[in-house]
Design a protein around this motif. Structure first.
Motif, short mmCIF file in Angstrom:
data_model
loop_
_atom_site.label_atom_id
_atom_site.label_comp_id
_atom_site.label_asym_id
_atom_site.label_seq_id
_atom_site.Cartn_x
_atom_site.Cartn_y
_atom_site.Cartn_z
N VAL A 37 56.33 46.78 51.16
CA VAL A 37 55.57 45.66 51.37
C VAL A 37 55.79 44.70 50.42
O VAL A 37 56.13 44.90 49.09
N VAL A 38 55.88 43.43 50.75
CA VAL A 38 55.92 42.28 49.92
C VAL A 38 54.85 41.20 50.01
O VAL A 38 54.41 41.16 51.36
N GLY A 39 54.22 40.55 49.25
CA GLY A 39 53.08 39.63 49.47
C GLY A 39 53.07 38.82 48.33
O GLY A 39 53.80 38.81 47.33
N PHE A 40 51.72 37.97 48.23
CA PHE A 40 51.47 37.37 47.20
C PHE A 40 49.92 37.43 47.04
O PHE A 40 49.18 37.98 47.69
N TYR A 41 49.68 37.17 45.68
CA TYR A 41 48.05 37.06 45.29
C TYR A 41 47.95 35.92 44.38
O TYR A 41 48.94 35.57 43.69
N ASN A 42 46.73 35.32 44.20
CA ASN A 42 46.24 34.45 43.32
C ASN A 42 45.92 35.05 41.98
O ASN A 42 45.06 35.99 42.19
N TYR A 43 46.49 34.77 41.04
CA TYR A 43 45.97 35.51 39.41
C TYR A 43 45.70 34.46 38.68
O TYR A 43 46.12 33.08 38.64
N GLY A 44 44.55 34.51 37.76
CA GLY A 44 44.26 33.65 36.85
C GLY A 44 43.24 34.31 35.74
O GLY A 44 42.46 35.09 36.29
N VAL A 45 42.92 33.38 34.76
CA VAL A 45 41.97 33.83 33.88
C VAL A 45 40.51 33.23 34.15
O VAL A 45 39.50 33.44 33.71
N SER A 46 40.70 32.08 35.29
CA SER A 46 39.55 31.38 35.58
C SER A 46 39.87 30.85 36.90
O SER A 46 41.04 30.80 37.26
N ASP A 47 38.71 30.30 37.70
CA ASP A 47 39.17 29.54 38.79
C ASP A 47 39.94 28.31 38.73
O ASP A 47 40.73 28.31 39.63
N ASN A 48 40.02 27.82 37.71
CA ASN A 48 41.01 26.62 37.44
C ASN A 48 42.26 26.86 37.02
O ASN A 48 43.19 26.09 37.02
N THR A 49 42.59 28.33 36.55
CA THR A 49 43.86 28.45 36.46
C THR A 49 44.82 29.50 37.43
O THR A 49 45.45 30.04 36.94
N ARG A 50 44.19 29.46 38.58
CA ARG A 50 44.75 30.39 39.47
C ARG A 50 46.23 30.02 39.75
O ARG A 50 46.34 29.03 39.89
N ASN A 51 47.14 31.19 39.98
CA ASN A 51 48.41 30.95 39.99
C ASN A 51 49.11 31.95 40.97
O ASN A 51 48.86 33.07 40.90
N PRO A 52 49.72 31.60 42.18
CA PRO A 52 50.10 32.46 43.30
C PRO A 52 51.21 33.24 42.64
O PRO A 52 52.20 32.75 41.96
N LYS A 53 51.19 34.57 42.74
CA LYS A 53 52.22 35.32 42.08
C LYS A 53 52.85 36.50 43.31
O LYS A 53 52.14 36.49 44.51
N GLY A 54 53.94 36.83 43.14
CA GLY A 54 54.47 37.79 44.29
C GLY A 54 54.30 39.37 43.85
O GLY A 54 54.36 39.68 42.41
N PHE A 55 54.26 39.94 44.81
CA PHE A 55 54.36 41.49 44.22
C PHE A 55 55.23 42.43 45.40
O PHE A 55 55.55 42.00 46.61
N ILE A 56 55.61 43.44 45.16
CA ILE A 56 56.26 44.59 45.82
C ILE A 56 55.47 45.90 45.77
O ILE A 56 54.95 46.11 44.66
N GLY A 57 55.71 46.52 46.73
CA GLY A 57 54.92 47.81 46.47
C GLY A 57 55.08 48.80 47.90
O GLY A 57 55.95 48.49 48.70
#
Length: 273
Positions: A37-57
């Motif tokens: 599968v592939v997809g994306f998730y939002n990642y960040g150290v706070s709500d103001n620094t969320r950054n969409p990233k991709g994943f495979i698994g």
């Protein structure tokens, strides 16, 4: 079996470790017949620094795409990513550091340098092949902004930054999808079969429609020409096919639409010669 949440502490391709943070809103967007599968998730150290990233698994867990592919250090993956049965991955990633520096005075070259359309090399899935639209030789330069589909032959479908829909390949040979009957329509491809047949939807001006436009499903033919699926319904119908969502290698098309009474429907559509 569930898929574990992204392990954001996986070692990156350059050997470094990503910062501690939180994962928000993970979503699977594609799956192949090998169970990947592939997809994306939002990642960040706070709500103001969320950054969409991709994943495979797979059923054993998932990894950030940056752990298996040589993406930019500060990459962001806000758009679709696709995977085929050979494990090839295609998508568009953004250099988030450059993106944050863009302003209204930025040149086309500067904006285009932020977007990176890619497909993995079929002979080495750890290598990226960057894609462009230079083969079109348009009077106005353009670049690939979205990839919506990838078949087992390595062909991709997507949208250019000017809104034009296309079908392409790893050699960056691009063919625009066009409608001869409605040349001003806005075309959105949804899926592509292994034979290269594309389905999707197109919107066109319609003074009799409620919002001033209508949407119909399409299937592609030779040379990127698209054809309205409603034109293939023998004897007419009280139903309008508004979208074509998927197509298999036998030519069956998954469609959706509405009846004249306003009720919605989904159906398998197949054309016969």
């Amino acid at each position: 079996m569930g898929i574990p949440a992204p392990n954001i502490q996986n070692t990156k391709a350059d050997g470094s470790q990503p910062p501690q943070g939180s994962v928000f809103n993970s979503q699977v967007v594609d799956m192949n017949n090998q169970g990947q599968v592939v997809g994306f998730y939002n990642y960040g150290v706070s709500d103001n620094t969320r950054n969409p990233k991709g994943f495979i698994g797979d059923s054993h867990g998932i990894k950030d795409l940056n752990t298996v592919l040589p993406l930019e250090k500060n990459y962001s993956l806000p758009f679709m990513v696709r995977i085929n049965d050979q494990g090839q991955i295609a998508g568009v990633y953004i250099d988030s550091e450059k993106f944050s520096q863009l302003d209204s005075s930025a040149s086309f070259e500067t904006i285009a340098s932020v977007y990176h359309a890619f497909i993995t090399d079929p002979s080495d899935q750890s290598k990226l092949v960057l894609l462009d639209a230079k083969s079109l030789s348009l009077s106005t330069p353009t670049y690939i902004s979205h990839i919506f589909g990838l078949n087992n032959q390595g062909q991709i479908i997507g949208i250019l930054n000017n809104g034009s829909a296309f079908i392409g390949n790893i050699q960056s040979e691009i063919t625009l999808l066009t409608s001869s009957s409605r040349p001003d329509s806005f075309i959105t491809p949804s899926a592509i079969s292994d034979s290269g047949q594309v389905v999707g939807s197109f919107q066109f001006a319609d003074n009799q429609a409620f919002f001033g436009y209508s949407q119909h499903g399409f299937v592609s033919g030779e040379g990127g020409k698209i054809y309205d699926l409603n034109d293939f319904i023998i004897g007419g119908s009280n139903y309008v096919i508004g979208s074509a969502i998927g197509i298999d290698n036998s030519g069956q098309i998954l469609t959706g639409g509405r009846s004249s009474a306003g009720s919605s429907f989904s159906t398998l559509f197949r054309m016969y010669k």
